[in-house]
Design a protein around this motif. Structure first.
Motif, PDB file in Angstrom:
ATOM      1  N   VAL A   1      -9.036  33.048 -17.640  1.00  0.00           N
ATOM      2  CA  VAL A   1      -7.672  32.591 -17.358  1.00  0.00           C
ATOM      3  C   VAL A   1      -6.689  33.394 -18.202  1.00  0.00           C
ATOM      4  CG1 VAL A   1      -6.097  30.627 -17.365  1.00  0.00           C
ATOM      5  CG2 VAL A   1      -8.515  30.270 -16.850  1.00  0.00           C
ATOM      6  N   ARG A   2      -5.778  34.081 -17.552  1.00  0.00           N
ATOM      7  CA  ARG A   2      -4.755  34.865 -18.260  1.00  0.00           C
ATOM      8  C   ARG A   2      -3.463  34.056 -18.434  1.00  0.00           C
ATOM      9  NH1 ARG A   2      -8.318  38.665 -19.965  1.00  0.00           N
ATOM     10  NH2 ARG A   2      -9.509  39.450 -18.192  1.00  0.00           N
ATOM     11  N   GLN A   3      -3.123  33.277 -17.407  1.00  0.00           N
ATOM     12  CA  GLN A   3      -1.956  32.399 -17.476  1.00  0.00           C
ATOM     13  C   GLN A   3      -2.376  31.019 -16.992  1.00  0.00           C
ATOM     14  OE1 GLN A   3       1.160  34.602 -15.273  1.00  0.00           O
ATOM     15  NE2 GLN A   3       2.185  34.796 -17.261  1.00  0.00           N
ATOM     16  N   TRP A   4      -1.738  30.019 -17.558  1.00  0.00           N
ATOM     17  CA  TRP A   4      -2.150  28.628 -17.314  1.00  0.00           C
ATOM     18  C   TRP A   4      -0.940  27.810 -16.921  1.00  0.00           C
ATOM     19  CZ3 TRP A   4      -1.573  24.200 -20.897  1.00  0.00           C
ATOM     20  CH2 TRP A   4      -2.310  23.070 -20.485  1.00  0.00           C
TER      21      TRP A   4
ATOM     22  N   TRP B   1      -0.641  27.211 -28.168  1.00  0.00           N
ATOM     23  CA  TRP B   1      -0.153  28.022 -27.051  1.00  0.00           C
ATOM     24  C   TRP B   1       0.102  27.177 -25.793  1.00  0.00           C
ATOM     25  CZ3 TRP B   1      -3.023  27.871 -22.664  1.00  0.00           C
ATOM     26  CH2 TRP B   1      -4.404  27.630 -22.765  1.00  0.00           C
ATOM     27  N   MET B   2      -0.401  25.928 -25.777  1.00  0.00           N
ATOM     28  CA  MET B   2      -0.163  25.038 -24.634  1.00  0.00           C
ATOM     29  C   MET B   2       1.256  24.479 -24.618  1.00  0.00           C
ATOM     30  SD  MET B   2      -3.758  22.945 -24.513  1.00  0.00           S
ATOM     31  CE  MET B   2      -5.221  23.699 -23.789  1.00  0.00           C
ATOM     32  N   LYS B   3       1.970  24.628 -25.729  1.00  0.00           N
ATOM     33  CA  LYS B   3       3.397  24.280 -25.816  1.00  0.00           C
ATOM     34  C   LYS B   3       3.648  22.834 -25.391  1.00  0.00           C
ATOM     35  CE  LYS B   3       7.786  26.693 -25.080  1.00  0.00           C
ATOM     36  NZ  LYS B   3       8.467  27.761 -24.287  1.00  0.00           N
ATOM     37  N   MET B   4       2.919  21.911 -26.032  1.00  0.00           N
ATOM     38  CA  MET B   4       2.996  20.495 -25.650  1.00  0.00           C
ATOM     39  C   MET B   4       4.128  19.734 -26.340  1.00  0.00           C
ATOM     40  SD  MET B   4       0.773  19.912 -23.319  1.00  0.00           S
ATOM     41  CE  MET B   4       0.245  18.199 -23.310  1.00  0.00           C
TER      42      MET B   4
ATOM     43  N   ASP C   1       1.186  31.993 -21.093  1.00  0.00           N
ATOM     44  CA  ASP C   1       0.149  32.959 -21.421  1.00  0.00           C
ATOM     45  C   ASP C   1      -0.933  32.273 -22.249  1.00  0.00           C
ATOM     46  OD1 ASP C   1       1.487  35.014 -20.140  1.00  0.00           O
ATOM     47  OD2 ASP C   1       2.558  35.633 -21.964  1.00  0.00           O
ATOM     48  N   VAL C   2      -2.183  32.593 -21.961  1.00  0.00           N
ATOM     49  CA  VAL C   2      -3.321  31.974 -22.644  1.00  0.00           C
ATOM     50  C   VAL C   2      -3.717  32.821 -23.849  1.00  0.00           C
ATOM     51  CG1 VAL C   2      -5.748  31.318 -22.437  1.00  0.00           C
ATOM     52  CG2 VAL C   2      -4.164  30.890 -20.543  1.00  0.00           C
ATOM     53  N   LEU C   3      -3.889  32.167 -24.966  1.00  0.00           N
ATOM     54  CA  LEU C   3      -4.404  32.831 -26.171  1.00  0.00           C
ATOM     55  C   LEU C   3      -5.843  32.370 -26.373  1.00  0.00           C
ATOM     56  CD1 LEU C   3      -3.861  34.669 -28.620  1.00  0.00           C
ATOM     57  CD2 LEU C   3      -3.190  32.610 -29.884  1.00  0.00           C
ATOM     58  N   HIS C   4      -6.789  33.221 -26.040  1.00  0.00           N
ATOM     59  CA  HIS C   4      -8.194  32.886 -26.230  1.00  0.00           C
ATOM     60  C   HIS C   4      -8.511  32.878 -27.717  1.00  0.00           C
ATOM     61  CE1 HIS C   4      -8.911  33.281 -21.917  1.00  0.00           C
ATOM     62  NE2 HIS C   4      -8.098  34.327 -21.969  1.00  0.00           N
ATOM     63  N   ILE C   5      -9.559  32.168 -28.091  1.00  0.00           N
ATOM     64  CA  ILE C   5      -9.951  32.124 -29.495  1.00  0.00           C
ATOM     65  C   ILE C   5     -10.565  33.465 -29.877  1.00  0.00           C
ATOM     66  CG2 ILE C   5     -11.532  31.076 -31.160  1.00  0.00           C
ATOM     67  CD1 ILE C   5     -11.215  28.447 -29.623  1.00  0.00           C
ATOM     68  N   ALA C   6      -9.970  34.138 -30.840  1.00  0.00           N
ATOM     69  CA  ALA C   6     -10.487  35.411 -31.339  1.00  0.00           C
ATOM     70  C   ALA C   6     -10.240  35.429 -32.840  1.00  0.00           C
ATOM     71  CB  ALA C   6      -9.810  36.585 -30.647  1.00  0.00           C
TER      72      ALA C   6
END
Length: 307
Positions: free
Chosen positions: A124-127, A237-240, A137-142
């Protein structure tokens, strides 16, 4: 895992391990005669932990993989399956000598978790946030690095090393532990003790491994399975915007013989976007550990328009 297998510095809190002592004959450098480790002996318990955590030898990579799902939990509504997830951690260990505490080891690692579409399995690149209607934009865990403090046969106070949660049932060993997390959130201000905002989560790890493989030193390492659960706030990043609710991560996996055994989606994403994840950090890595929250802070700050 976010602070583990993320926190694997989590991993550091409860599943540490060490010493090449049982594997090498002293002085001559020849392989010692194989024997069975005794979990009741501090040096052997340390070696068992090392076999859980590390590769076959100092500097040789070990790789964990896990696969699972990510749900939301919000009061007053059914839980939602938000993502499938594929994660990995690549690590290595190095021997550390302490004149008082003995010969131990230190683990260095970096970890990656991808959020996948629950229907297609694609990255998923955008959610589309179902609560706010925003496309994000999705920030994957890295997280790089996720390192552990050295582990020794004796603690700083002189207590012998042990694995209190280790238990044997027939041919299996089980090693569960919980890591309750409550610490200063790097995205919040300096008054969190008064007005809230602390990072609050729990990570739960359950390791299982074959007793014969683990205890017989003729085997250079062991290959445990692991289950991982994380209960945490919504990811930044979910901006809740402070909405009530939590995320529940549930995954299972195991230590692999090599990174070649990782699923195709992880190998492709590493090749395209995370090339350093083909190897662990250097064994003398002195950087502070990263978490999903510290990585997000750098990510969002880098995206701010220049003033």
């Amino acid at each position: 895992m976010t602070r583990s297998i993320r926190t694997a510095a989590i991993c550091a809190t409860a599943i540490a391990a060490l010493a090449a002592g049982p594997a090498l004959a002293q002085g001559k450098g020849k392989a010692a005669k194989a024997r069975l480790l005794d979990p009741a002996v501090a040096d052997d318990a340390l070696e068992i932990s090392k076999r859980v955590q590390c590769g076959e030898a100092d500097g040789k990579p070990g790789v964990y993989h896990w696969s699972g799902k990510v749900y939301s939990r919000v009061a007053g509504e059914p839980d939602r399956l938000l993502f499938k997830a594929e994660g990995m951690n690549i690590r290595t260990c190095t021997t550390v000598d302490d004149p008082v505490r003995g010969k131990g080891w230190r683990l260095v690692s970096r970890e990656l978790l991808l959020y996948l579409d629950p229907k297609t399995g694609e990255v998923v690149r955008q959610w589309d946030n179902p609560w706010t209607g925003e496309k994000l934009d999705v920030l994957h865990i890295a997280n790089d690095p996720v390192n552990q403090s050295p582990q020794f046969p004796k603690s700083a106070s002189g207590t012998p090393y042990s694995i209190p949660t280790l238990r044997r049932e027939g041919r299996w060993f089980f090693m569960p532990f919980e890591a309750p997390l409550f610490y200063t959130n790097p995205l919040q201000g300096e008054y969190q003790d008064w007005v809230g905002g602390k990072y609050h989560a729990m990570e739960i790890f359950d390791f299982a491994f074959d007793a014969e493989e683990m205890l017989d030193t003729k085997n250079p390492t062991a290959y445990p399975t692991v289950s991982w659960v994380r209960i945490s706030d919504f990811l930044p990043w979910m901006k809740m915007r402070g909405r009530q609710g939590q995320l529940v991560f549930n995954a299972m996996g195991n230590k692999l013989k090599s990174a070649d055994e990782l699923p195709a989606v992880l190998k492709a994403e590493i090749a395209a976007n995370y090339p350093i994840y083909v190897a662990p950090p250097p064994v003398d890595d002195k950087r502070p550990n990263e978490t999903s929250w510290t990585v997000f802070k750098k990510w969002v700050d880098a995206r701010k328009p220049a003033k």
